[in-house]
Design an enzyme around this catalytic site. Structure first.
Site, PDB file in Angstrom:
ATOM      1  N   VAL A   9       0.865  -1.177   0.000  1.00 33.28           N
ATOM      2  CA  VAL A   9       0.000   0.000   0.000  1.00 33.28           C
ATOM      3  C   VAL A   9       0.903   1.229   0.000  1.00 33.28           C
ATOM      4  O   VAL A   9       2.083   1.140   0.340  1.00 33.28           O
ATOM      5  CB  VAL A   9      -0.969   0.027   1.215  1.00 33.28           C
ATOM      6  CG1 VAL A   9      -2.021  -1.056   1.095  1.00 33.28           C
ATOM      7  CG2 VAL A   9      -0.225  -0.083   2.524  1.00 33.28           C
ATOM      8  N   SER A  10       0.337   2.358  -0.381  1.00 32.12           N
ATOM      9  CA  SER A  10       1.158   3.555  -0.564  1.00 32.12           C
ATOM     10  C   SER A  10       1.386   4.364   0.698  1.00 32.12           C
ATOM     11  O   SER A  10       2.407   5.022   0.837  1.00 32.12           O
ATOM     12  CB  SER A  10       0.521   4.463  -1.619  1.00 32.12           C
ATOM     13  OG  SER A  10       0.450   3.787  -2.841  1.00 32.12           O
TER      14      SER A  10
END
Length: 152
Positions: A9-10
């Site tokens: 995930v970012s």
């Protein structure tokens, strides 16, 4: 043969739970690793790079969706070439792509082009929004830390 799963995930406030659940269901015995880093580049993604270094002949890297692995065709091709040079493979679970087949490799390359296209569209929208805000006279960035008098 070892199967490695990778989730990404970012941002720190996001989580990899849904990705991990899908990968765990498909490959319960796999070695799982996760990372919270931007996907626009492979630079700085230590977990991914470590996984790629560890992989050997017959091993498989499995990700939930293509954009969890790479967001531009250059990085995607580099990852696939790295794996192929080690006689390892890549599987994209959601799209049912497996690089051990010619069809899987071709489809992966096409999806890579679209992933990069999506990233470029997002950047264009961002720059358009910034230009629009500037045209309206909105100040962008942090507030000035010095007054005009202090600057002199």
């Amino acid at each position: 043969m070892t199967i490695f799963t990778y989730t990404r995930v970012s941002t720190l406030d996001q989580n990899t739970d849904s990705q991990a659940a899908a990968l765990q269901k498909a490959y319960p015995e796999a070695v799982h690793r996760q990372e919270k880093k931007s996907g626009t580049s492979t630079k700085g993604r230590e977990t991914l790079n470590l996984l790629l270094d560890m992989m050997g002949a017959g091993d498989k890297l499995v990700v939930w969706k293509l954009d969890r692995l790479a967001r531009n065709t250059g990085d995607l091709c580099q990852i696939v070439n790295n794996l192929e040079s080690k006689r390892a493979s890549l599987e994209i679970l959601d799209q049912k792509i497996d690089t051990t087949t010619a069809t899987g490799r071709a489809f992966l390359q096409m999806l890579g082009v679209f992933a990069e296209f999506e990233t470029n569209l997002r950047k264009e929208r961002q720059w358009a929004g910034i230009a629009q805000a500037k045209a309206k006279g909105k100040h962008l960035g942090r507030k000035a830390s010095l007054t005009e008098k202090q600057k002199q």
